[in-house]
Design a protein around this motif. Structure first.
Motif, PDB file in Angstrom:
ATOM      1  N   LEU A 755       0.929  -1.691  -0.027  1.00  0.00           N
ATOM      2  CA  LEU A 755       0.133  -0.034  -0.121  1.00  0.00           C
ATOM      3  C   LEU A 755       0.506   0.519   0.736  1.00  0.00           C
ATOM      4  N   THR A 756       0.317   2.528  -0.433  1.00  0.00           N
ATOM      5  CA  THR A 756       1.252   3.607  -1.122  1.00  0.00           C
ATOM      6  C   THR A 756       0.241   4.611  -1.075  1.00  0.00           C
ATOM      7  N   THR A 757       0.817   5.794   0.354  1.00  0.00           N
ATOM      8  CA  THR A 757      -0.455   7.459  -0.300  1.00  0.00           C
ATOM      9  C   THR A 757      -0.612   7.296  -1.587  1.00  0.00           C
ATOM     10  N   HIS A 759      -2.174   6.711  -5.605  1.00  0.00           N
ATOM     11  CA  HIS A 759      -2.435   5.707  -5.895  1.00  0.00           C
ATOM     12  C   HIS A 759      -1.483   4.737  -6.735  1.00  0.00           C
ATOM     13  N   SER A 760      -1.787   3.239  -6.523  1.00  0.00           N
ATOM     14  CA  SER A 760      -1.451   1.993  -6.710  1.00  0.00           C
ATOM     15  C   SER A 760      -2.035   1.055  -7.042  1.00  0.00           C
ATOM     16  N   ASN A 763      -3.517  -0.138  -3.612  1.00  0.00           N
ATOM     17  CA  ASN A 763      -4.071   0.200  -3.126  1.00  0.00           C
ATOM     18  C   ASN A 763      -5.276   0.110  -4.318  1.00  0.00           C
ATOM     19  N   HIS A 767      -9.561  -1.893  -2.021  1.00  0.00           N
ATOM     20  CA  HIS A 767     -10.179  -1.072  -2.322  1.00  0.00           C
ATOM     21  C   HIS A 767     -11.314  -1.646  -2.998  1.00  0.00           C
ATOM     22  N   GLN A 790      -0.765   2.394   7.097  1.00  0.00           N
ATOM     23  CA  GLN A 790      -1.476   1.536   6.322  1.00  0.00           C
ATOM     24  C   GLN A 790      -2.492   1.074   6.824  1.00  0.00           C
ATOM     25  N   ILE A 793      -5.201   3.726   5.462  1.00  0.00           N
ATOM     26  CA  ILE A 793      -5.621   3.352   4.639  1.00  0.00           C
ATOM     27  C   ILE A 793      -6.854   2.637   3.994  1.00  0.00           C
ATOM     28  N   GLN A 797     -10.607   2.321   2.993  1.00  0.00           N
ATOM     29  CA  GLN A 797     -10.800   1.834   1.486  1.00  0.00           C
ATOM     30  C   GLN A 797     -11.915   0.544   2.114  1.00  0.00           C
TER      31      GLN A 797
END
Length: 834
Positions: A755-757, A759-760, A763, A767, A790, A793, A797
């Motif tokens: 997971l990253t802050t 968009h990836s 993620n 989601h 983490q 996020i 989600q």
């Protein structure tokens, strides 16, 4: 080639509403032929062209009788006219098989199904034709195998086979009746057990001759029964060869000659030798003849006439060579010249004779010189006995002793024997043997889902494909179960063996249709090269170690053995032994990792994680022993101890929040008594089922049998939760949610780690899976949370719960306090339980 639709368009006589269906016929598996009421062929599909050998242009417009053998055409015409008068649908297999005729005149059996459309002048008869040749050949092969087995089983003579060291390997019912020993009592014992004390070793003395390829005919000796009685016996001992011509054992056919001995003694009392001779010839059940020095028949008895189907007058105008098979005449002449030259031996041999109808039989021929009035050899007396059944029994025994009945390959006994021979030869030549241990991947899935008959079909197909990949001189056999062994001779480097492994892998991995299912079999292969110190046992041990590595690294691949593998194999065996002691000593303990609600941090449950309190190495994590426990089946006992400790924990702290999750492997689920042991444990500790959650991985439940799925459904009915662990890593995740009584899923920690802050892909996947879980009203738990980023996020989600070092490591005593957002922020991402 024009399509059926095109042909239909050219023939206005065909029904118009069929026009859109012609293309269907070309994809049907059976040959399809359309015929009008006059017997004229109006269309054929591609399968019909291939079956009969005609192009469509050569068939369309011709009478259907051109596909019928001439001898059946008249009858067929009558049947066709009757059918046109009263058309009826007939399915394939609902009538006697018929005969078809190919373009080259070949006749072959067919099964025909009939249907019709239209009526009157527009009547069109549609025939589905199926070639039955393969089924006929299969049935004939099976009947031949049954006949060979019956020859051995019901032969009146004792039939015994043994190894070259005298150890008995086969023992038919006649031998059991003659000696009094059952097969179970005698097989594996030495033939010396059958000889009286004073004659022990007499039979063993014949074995060197057999090893040299000699046959011993009509050898008379004294044997002893189980009850101690002795009796005279006549033996015919022959070598048993493998397919390479190596003598690997001996086959003996014998019968009690007590009655024959007594008859001989009585015959010696007859006054006149001439009367004796004619009496014997008239009464004998075997064929007897007298021949002169030039091999002309002089006298024959009726038994010989009956045996070969010739009249007495025919014999008296012919010679011995006229009844001997052409391939055996030279050997017969050599033997005859030897006895006429004065050899004192009784001439005895097994050879092929030809009957009047051309049939071949195997016969035992015994020849004795009879002196004339001047004392000089005058006549040759021949005794001929039909031993066709015995000969076929010997061949059947030789085949069965060293072949696998399912695949037709050599069996384990042959592999071990030939490895000894090949290793000795390799040491003499200074070369190596390449040995490949081939294991069929996931055969258990086929057996569990489609049945063992389907599994046998896969094994037979794999065996055939392995044989195709072999070169001349390569050896292959079925070692047992789903394992095969390949032995390559005179290997100079590893490249030769590697090429063989690639050929085998490619040959096996082709589509296979089993019970309507498409299967693509694959194999894992272990490879080892022999050394000057190798034995069959050590060489196969090394290949087995390499095979284990190939399977452990993902299957459908091959691995070479090396010294490190041997060390790992020894370590693995040691670990397995220690695990057994650990189970007995109850050395396994449970640590509990909290599961929290992401929204406010309060504890909603725990996961029970096993640890091993090793007596010398200290506390070990599952990574140190779980793989061995799984492969050895010991995980079932370990899992039972984990469940036991979890239930005890649930009865102690009155404020313990939520349920406790226990991990259950595929091996546990497949155990027949797992369900009852699970429920008995809950009942014994008075634990409510709703306080226990079962965690199963996607891979564990992917190939579960129906009984295991039923067990999970039953437990869910009692209130036990069912969570899918490592969710999202398999290819059947969504189908598991559909097919199993799932109450929750755990997001695999690999998704959380990535997971990253910004968009990836991680993620987006996390989601999307959250939406799926919430949409199905399931509990969603994200694993492996290590920091606040983490956690934030995942909460955003829509994930409900979390688990990981951010909230706490596994501990011996479950954590009950809440993890609030403010406390988590204050720790700045450091786990609360370090």
């Amino acid at each position: 080639m024009p399509s059926l639709r095109a042909h239909a368009a050219q023939d206005a006589a065909l029904p118009k509403h069929w026009d859109d269906l012609w293309g269907v016929f070309d994809v049907l598996p059976d040959a399809m032929v359309g015929v009008d009421r006059g017997g004229v062929i109006r269309f054929v599909n591609q399968q019909a062209e291939a079956m009969f050998g005609f192009d469509r242009g050569a068939l369309v417009g011709q009478l259907i009788e051109m596909l019928i053998p001439e001898s059946f055409r008249a009858a067929h015409l009558g049947h066709r006219e009757g059918y046109v008068a009263d058309p009826k649908t007939r399915k394939l297999g609902s009538a006697s098989e018929l005969t078809g005729r190919k373009r080259d005149g070949t006749e072959f059996p067919v099964d025909i199904g009939l249907a019709h459309c239209g009526s009157g002048d527009d009547l069109l008869v549609i025939a589905a034709v199926r070639d039955m040749t393969a089924r006929h050949e299969s049935e004939e092969s099976r009947r031949h195998a049954d006949r060979m087995s019956a020859v051995v089983e019901f032969n009146a003579d004792a039939i015994i086979t043994c190894e070259l060291d005298g150890v008995i390997t086969n023992w038919n019912p006649a031998a059991a009746r003659l000696f009094g020993y059952t097969s179970q009592e005698i097989v594996g014992k030495s033939v010396s057990l059958l000889s009286p004390k004073g004659q022990v070793g007499e039979i063993e003395a014949l074995l060197p001759k057999i090893s040299a390829g000699e046959h011993v005919e009509y050898f008379e000796t004294i044997h002893v029964r189980k009850d101690g009685t002795v009796f005279p016996m006549s033996l015919t001992v022959s070598p048993i060869y493998d397919q390479d011509g190596t003598v690997i054992g001996a086959s003996a056919i014998g019968h009690d000659v007590t009655e024959q001995k007594e008859a001989t003694r009585n015959a010696q009392r007859l006054a006149a030798a001439d009367d004796l001779l004619h009496t014997v010839m008239r009464s004998a059940r075997i064929g007897i003849a007298l021949a002169d020095k030039d091999s002309h028949f002089v006298v024959v008895n009726s038994a010989l006439c009956d045996l070969l189907g010739y009249s007495e007058s025919w014999f008296l105008t012919h010679r011995l060579n006229d009844i001997i098979h052409p391939d055996d005449i030279e050997d017969a002449l050599v033997s005859r010249r030897r006895i006429l030259a004065g050899s004192k031996e009784t001439l005895g041999s097994v050879l092929r004779l030809v009957r009047a109808n051309g049939a071949r039989i195997w016969a035992r021929r015994v020849a004795v010189l009879i002196p004339g009035a001047d004392g000089q050899p005058d006549l040759l007396m021949l005794q001929v006995e039909d031993i066709t059944a015995e000969h076929e029994a010997q061949e059947a025994l030789a085949y069965q002793a060293f072949h696998d009945p399912l695949t037709g390959l050599h069996n384990r006994a042959w592999i071990m024997r030939i490895l000894k021979v090949d290793l000795r030869a390799a040491r003499r030549r200074g070369t190596s043997l390449g040995t490949l241990f081939v294991d069929v991947d996931n055969l258990k899935v086929v057996n569990d889902s489609l049945g063992h008959a389907a599994g046998d079909k896969v094994l037979a197909a794999v065996a055939s494909r392995i044989k195709v990949a072999m070169r001349e001189g390569d050896r292959v056999g079925r070692f047992g179960g789903d394992e095969f062994v390949i032995v390559l001779q005179d290997v100079h480097d590893a490249w030769d063996v590697e090429q063989c492994a690639e050929r085998v892998s490619a040959s096996v991995a082709a589509n296979l249709k089993v019970q309507g299912h498409r299967i693509v079999p694959t194999v894992s292969i272990g490879i080892a090269m022999s050394t000057s110190e190798s034995t069959p046992e050590t060489l196969l041990r090394d290949t087995d170690s390499a095979l284990f590595r190939a399977k452990a690294t993902g299957r459908a691949r091959w691995k070479f053995f090396d010294a490190a593998m041997h060390a790992q194999a020894v370590a693995r065996l040691t670990l397995e032994d220690e695990l057994r002691d650990a189970i007995t000593g109850r050395q396994f303990v449970v640590h509990y990792q909290p599961v929290v609600a992401l929204a406010d941090g309060h504890v909603v449950g725990h996961e029970a994680l096993v640890r091993w309190m090793h007596p010398t190495r200290g506390l070990l994590s599952p990574a140190d022993f779980l793989d061995v426990a799984e492969d050895s089946g010991l995980i079932t006992s370990i899992g039972a101890q984990v469940l036991e400790q979890a239930c005890v924990m649930l009865t102690r702290p009155p404020d313990l929040p939520g349920p406790i999750s226990v991990n259950v492997s595929a091996v546990q689920l497949a155990a027949p008594d797992w369900h009852s042991l699970f429920t008995d444990t809950l009942t014994r500790h008075e634990v409510q089922p709703r306080r226990i959650v079962i965690e199963v991985t996607e891979t564990a439940v992917l190939n579960l049998p129906d009984s295991s799925r039923d067990a999970l459904t039953s437990l869910r009915g009692l209130g036990v939760g069912i969570h899918v662990d490592d969710f999202g890593t398999g290819y059947s995740s969504i189908s598991l949610l559909r097919d199993l009584p799932v109450t929750g899923v755990k997001l695999d920690l690999r998704f959380v780690h990535d997971l990253t802050t910004a968009h990836s892909q991680a993620n987006a996947l996390a989601h999307g899976l959250s939406g799926l879980v919430n949409g199905m009203h399931l509990t969603g738990i994200a694993e492996g949370i290590e920091n606040k980023m983490q956690a934030d996020i995942l909460l955003a989600q829509g994930w409900q719960c979390g688990q990981g070092y951010y909230y706490g490591k596994p501990t011996a005593i479950p954590v009950t306090e809440s993890f609030t957002t403010s406390r988590s922020s204050a720790r700045q991402g450091i786990p609360l339980h370090a």
